[in-house]
Motif scaffolding. Structure first.
Motif, PDB file in Angstrom:
ATOM      1  N   LEU A 166      -7.692 -13.206   5.941  1.00  6.86           N
ATOM      2  CA  LEU A 166      -8.678 -12.843   6.960  1.00  6.86           C
ATOM      3  C   LEU A 166      -8.772 -13.949   8.008  1.00  6.86           C
ATOM      4  O   LEU A 166      -8.799 -13.684   9.215  1.00  6.86           O
ATOM      5  CB  LEU A 166     -10.040 -12.608   6.309  1.00  6.86           C
ATOM      6  CG  LEU A 166     -11.229 -12.438   7.259  1.00  6.86           C
ATOM      7  CD1 LEU A 166     -11.060 -11.197   8.121  1.00  6.86           C
ATOM      8  CD2 LEU A 166     -12.534 -12.361   6.466  1.00  6.86           C
ATOM      9  N   ASP A 167      -8.828 -15.185   7.556  1.00  7.78           N
ATOM     10  CA  ASP A 167      -8.939 -16.291   8.499  1.00  7.78           C
ATOM     11  C   ASP A 167      -7.683 -16.406   9.352  1.00  7.78           C
ATOM     12  O   ASP A 167      -7.767 -16.718  10.548  1.00  7.78           O
ATOM     13  CB  ASP A 167      -9.188 -17.600   7.751  1.00  7.78           C
ATOM     14  CG  ASP A 167      -9.747 -18.676   8.663  1.00  7.78           C
ATOM     15  OD1 ASP A 167     -10.869 -18.490   9.172  1.00  7.78           O
ATOM     16  OD2 ASP A 167      -9.054 -19.682   8.888  1.00  7.78           O
ATOM     17  N   GLU A 168      -6.531 -16.129   8.767  1.00 11.62           N
ATOM     18  CA  GLU A 168      -5.283 -16.135   9.533  1.00 11.62           C
ATOM     19  C   GLU A 168      -5.328 -15.078  10.628  1.00 11.62           C
ATOM     20  O   GLU A 168      -4.915 -15.327  11.765  1.00 11.62           O
ATOM     21  CB  GLU A 168      -4.100 -15.869   8.597  1.00 11.62           C
ATOM     22  CG  GLU A 168      -2.751 -15.803   9.277  1.00 11.62           C
ATOM     23  CD  GLU A 168      -2.204 -17.154   9.684  1.00 11.62           C
ATOM     24  OE1 GLU A 168      -1.203 -17.177  10.437  1.00 11.62           O
ATOM     25  OE2 GLU A 168      -2.768 -18.183   9.264  1.00 11.62           O
ATOM     26  N   ALA A 169      -5.846 -13.901  10.294  1.00 14.42           N
ATOM     27  CA  ALA A 169      -5.961 -12.825  11.282  1.00 14.42           C
ATOM     28  C   ALA A 169      -6.904 -13.220  12.409  1.00 14.42           C
ATOM     29  O   ALA A 169      -6.643 -12.936  13.589  1.00 14.42           O
ATOM     30  CB  ALA A 169      -6.440 -11.543  10.603  1.00 14.42           C
ATOM     31  N   LEU A 170      -7.998 -13.885  12.072  1.00 16.33           N
ATOM     32  CA  LEU A 170      -8.972 -14.292  13.088  1.00 16.33           C
ATOM     33  C   LEU A 170      -8.414 -15.376  14.009  1.00 16.33           C
ATOM     34  O   LEU A 170      -8.965 -15.622  15.081  1.00 16.33           O
ATOM     35  CB  LEU A 170     -10.256 -14.770  12.427  1.00 16.33           C
ATOM     36  CG  LEU A 170     -11.106 -13.669  11.786  1.00 16.33           C
ATOM     37  CD1 LEU A 170     -12.279 -14.271  11.019  1.00 16.33           C
ATOM     38  CD2 LEU A 170     -11.615 -12.695  12.853  1.00 16.33           C
ATOM     39  N   GLY A 171      -7.332 -15.990  13.600  1.00 15.14           N
ATOM     40  CA  GLY A 171      -6.677 -16.967  14.469  1.00 15.14           C
ATOM     41  C   GLY A 171      -6.064 -16.327  15.703  1.00 15.14           C
ATOM     42  O   GLY A 171      -5.694 -17.032  16.649  1.00 15.14           O
ATOM     43  N   GLN A 172      -5.959 -14.985  15.687  1.00 17.04           N
ATOM     44  CA  GLN A 172      -5.410 -14.260  16.834  1.00 17.04           C
ATOM     45  C   GLN A 172      -6.476 -13.927  17.871  1.00 17.04           C
ATOM     46  O   GLN A 172      -6.161 -13.335  18.908  1.00 17.04           O
ATOM     47  CB  GLN A 172      -4.732 -12.968  16.352  1.00 17.04           C
ATOM     48  CG  GLN A 172      -3.655 -13.169  15.311  1.00 17.04           C
ATOM     49  CD  GLN A 172      -2.564 -14.104  15.792  1.00 17.04           C
ATOM     50  OE1 GLN A 172      -2.032 -13.936  16.877  1.00 17.04           O
ATOM     51  NE2 GLN A 172      -2.234 -15.103  14.984  1.00 17.04           N
ATOM     52  N   ALA A 185     -12.084  -8.283  20.411  1.00 15.90           N
ATOM     53  CA  ALA A 185     -10.885  -8.933  19.882  1.00 15.90           C
ATOM     54  C   ALA A 185     -10.990  -9.155  18.375  1.00 15.90           C
ATOM     55  O   ALA A 185      -9.998  -9.015  17.642  1.00 15.90           O
ATOM     56  CB  ALA A 185     -10.647 -10.257  20.602  1.00 15.90           C
ATOM     57  N   ALA A 186     -12.181  -9.506  17.903  1.00 17.06           N
ATOM     58  CA  ALA A 186     -12.376  -9.711  16.466  1.00 17.06           C
ATOM     59  C   ALA A 186     -12.221  -8.402  15.700  1.00 17.06           C
ATOM     60  O   ALA A 186     -11.616  -8.363  14.620  1.00 17.06           O
ATOM     61  CB  ALA A 186     -13.745 -10.330  16.209  1.00 17.06           C
ATOM     62  N   VAL A 187     -12.773  -7.320  16.254  1.00 17.36           N
ATOM     63  CA  VAL A 187     -12.619  -6.002  15.622  1.00 17.36           C
ATOM     64  C   VAL A 187     -11.150  -5.622  15.541  1.00 17.36           C
ATOM     65  O   VAL A 187     -10.663  -5.158  14.509  1.00 17.36           O
ATOM     66  CB  VAL A 187     -13.418  -4.932  16.404  1.00 17.36           C
ATOM     67  CG1 VAL A 187     -13.062  -3.533  15.903  1.00 17.36           C
ATOM     68  CG2 VAL A 187     -14.909  -5.170  16.266  1.00 17.36           C
ATOM     69  N   GLY A 246      -8.167  -3.434   4.655  1.00 16.26           N
ATOM     70  CA  GLY A 246      -9.009  -4.082   3.657  1.00 16.26           C
ATOM     71  C   GLY A 246      -9.552  -5.441   4.030  1.00 16.26           C
ATOM     72  O   GLY A 246     -10.458  -5.946   3.356  1.00 16.26           O
ATOM     73  N   LEU A 247      -9.045  -6.075   5.090  1.00 11.78           N
ATOM     74  CA  LEU A 247      -9.498  -7.430   5.405  1.00 11.78           C
ATOM     75  C   LEU A 247     -10.952  -7.465   5.862  1.00 11.78           C
ATOM     76  O   LEU A 247     -11.680  -8.404   5.562  1.00 11.78           O
ATOM     77  CB  LEU A 247      -8.611  -8.053   6.483  1.00 11.78           C
ATOM     78  CG  LEU A 247      -7.249  -8.589   6.056  1.00 11.78           C
ATOM     79  CD1 LEU A 247      -6.677  -9.477   7.145  1.00 11.78           C
ATOM     80  CD2 LEU A 247      -7.316  -9.356   4.747  1.00 11.78           C
ATOM     81  N   ALA A 248     -11.371  -6.426   6.590  1.00 13.72           N
ATOM     82  CA  ALA A 248     -12.753  -6.409   7.070  1.00 13.72           C
ATOM     83  C   ALA A 248     -13.736  -6.397   5.913  1.00 13.72           C
ATOM     84  O   ALA A 248     -14.798  -7.027   5.975  1.00 13.72           O
ATOM     85  CB  ALA A 248     -12.983  -5.206   7.973  1.00 13.72           C
ATOM     86  N   LEU A 249     -13.394  -5.687   4.847  1.00 17.06           N
ATOM     87  CA  LEU A 249     -14.285  -5.627   3.686  1.00 17.06           C
ATOM     88  C   LEU A 249     -14.422  -6.998   3.025  1.00 17.06           C
ATOM     89  O   LEU A 249     -15.451  -7.299   2.415  1.00 17.06           O
ATOM     90  CB  LEU A 249     -13.765  -4.606   2.674  1.00 17.06           C
ATOM     91  CG  LEU A 249     -13.699  -3.157   3.171  1.00 17.06           C
ATOM     92  CD1 LEU A 249     -13.121  -2.240   2.093  1.00 17.06           C
ATOM     93  CD2 LEU A 249     -15.076  -2.675   3.603  1.00 17.06           C
ATOM     94  N   THR A 250     -13.396  -7.826   3.160  1.00 17.89           N
ATOM     95  CA  THR A 250     -13.460  -9.180   2.621  1.00 17.89           C
ATOM     96  C   THR A 250     -14.554  -9.986   3.306  1.00 17.89           C
ATOM     97  O   THR A 250     -15.177 -10.862   2.698  1.00 17.89           O
ATOM     98  CB  THR A 250     -12.098  -9.884   2.812  1.00 17.89           C
ATOM     99  OG1 THR A 250     -11.085  -9.134   2.143  1.00 17.89           O
ATOM    100  CG2 THR A 250     -12.125 -11.298   2.255  1.00 17.89           C
ATOM    101  N   GLN A 287     -16.184 -19.526   6.452  1.00 13.80           N
ATOM    102  CA  GLN A 287     -15.862 -20.887   6.049  1.00 13.80           C
ATOM    103  C   GLN A 287     -14.493 -21.338   6.543  1.00 13.80           C
ATOM    104  O   GLN A 287     -14.243 -22.533   6.658  1.00 13.80           O
ATOM    105  CB  GLN A 287     -15.893 -21.008   4.517  1.00 13.80           C
ATOM    106  CG  GLN A 287     -17.255 -20.717   3.902  1.00 13.80           C
ATOM    107  CD  GLN A 287     -17.249 -20.917   2.400  1.00 13.80           C
ATOM    108  OE1 GLN A 287     -16.974 -22.015   1.919  1.00 13.80           O
ATOM    109  NE2 GLN A 287     -17.534 -19.870   1.655  1.00 13.80           N
ATOM    110  N   GLY A 288     -13.600 -20.378   6.815  1.00 11.18           N
ATOM    111  CA  GLY A 288     -12.268 -20.732   7.279  1.00 11.18           C
ATOM    112  C   GLY A 288     -12.297 -21.333   8.672  1.00 11.18           C
ATOM    113  O   GLY A 288     -13.222 -21.102   9.454  1.00 11.18           O
ATOM    114  N   ALA A 289     -11.259 -22.087   8.994  1.00  7.46           N
ATOM    115  CA  ALA A 289     -11.214 -22.799  10.274  1.00  7.46           C
ATOM    116  C   ALA A 289     -11.304 -21.843  11.461  1.00  7.46           C
ATOM    117  O   ALA A 289     -12.049 -22.107  12.424  1.00  7.46           O
ATOM    118  CB  ALA A 289      -9.920 -23.624  10.356  1.00  7.46           C
TER     119      ALA A 289
END
Length: 221
Positions: free
Chosen positions: A69-75, A94-96, A104-108, A115-117
């Protein structure tokens, strides 16, 4: 023909394991094979190693999903164009998109505290924009929770459409046919408001305006 076994020295060297490599591999498995296929064993197979090797870098599947999930949010680009509302609108969209792209990542993200960077960068940017809007610290902090729920719910919905290989317009047309068949005496409001219920338009932008207008007019303290 000779079928002698290949020497280990003659085999291509495996890429060294790392948390980043495991996370990127997890995303590849998820996007190609789906959420049910994402297991520690499957990721290990993809990396030509055993599951035990992965636990040096990730605690378990949940930890892997959180890192993915945090890797995806890096985009998510942290834009600075426009006023604070326009920047926030672009950031939310952009986050959506980033979260909804992977099943399944959104459910995470539901029920969790960032907490991720990369997640923290998004959180910090949202807080900065809310402060630009004139909110006090407490209201801004509570507002982040509301926006987080909006983002994750929207991303989960988009992810569900993607996982089912379903075009949203086709799904709406299917629901419209179902609503049209309902008995009006039992469901008077649904049948009379069918067109409005399934109307188009940018509902995401409207929902965000509703949230922001409510937040701005309702201080937490």
């Amino acid at each position: 023909m000779s079928t002698q076994p290949m020497s280990r020295r003659a085999r291509p060297a495996k890429a060294p394991l790392s948390r980043d490599v495991i996370v990127r591999t997890g995303l590849r498995v998820l996007d190609r094979d789906g959420l049910d296929a994402l297991t520690m064993r499957r990721v290990a197979q993809e990396l030509d190693t055993g599951p035990a090797s992965l636990y040096v870098y990730v605690k378990n599947r949940d930890d892997l999903m959180a890192a993915m999930l945090d890797e995806a949010l890096g985009q998510v680009p942290l834009t600075s164009e426009g006023d604070w509302r326009e920047q926030l609108r672009a950031l939310v969209a952009a986050a959506v998109e980033a979260m909804g792209r992977h099943e399944g990542l959104a459910l995470t993200a539901l029920g969790g505290i960032p907490q991720g960077a990369n997640a923290l960068l998004v959180l910090d940017r949202v807080l900065a924009l809310l402060k630009q809007g004139g909110l006090d610290d407490t209201t801004a902090a509570w507002a982040v929770d509301l926006l987080h729920l909006h983002i994750t719910a929207s991303a989960a919905e988009q992810s569900a459409y993607n996982a089912k290989d379903m075009v949203q317009e086709d799904h709406i047309a299917e629901i419209d046919r179902h609503y049209a068949s309902l008995p009006a005496d039992r469901y008077p409001m649904i049948t009379s408001m069918r067109e409005a219920l399934l109307s188009g338009g940018d509902r995401e932008a409207w929902a965000l305006r509703v949230l922001l207008n409510g937040i701005l007019s309702t201080p937490a303290v």
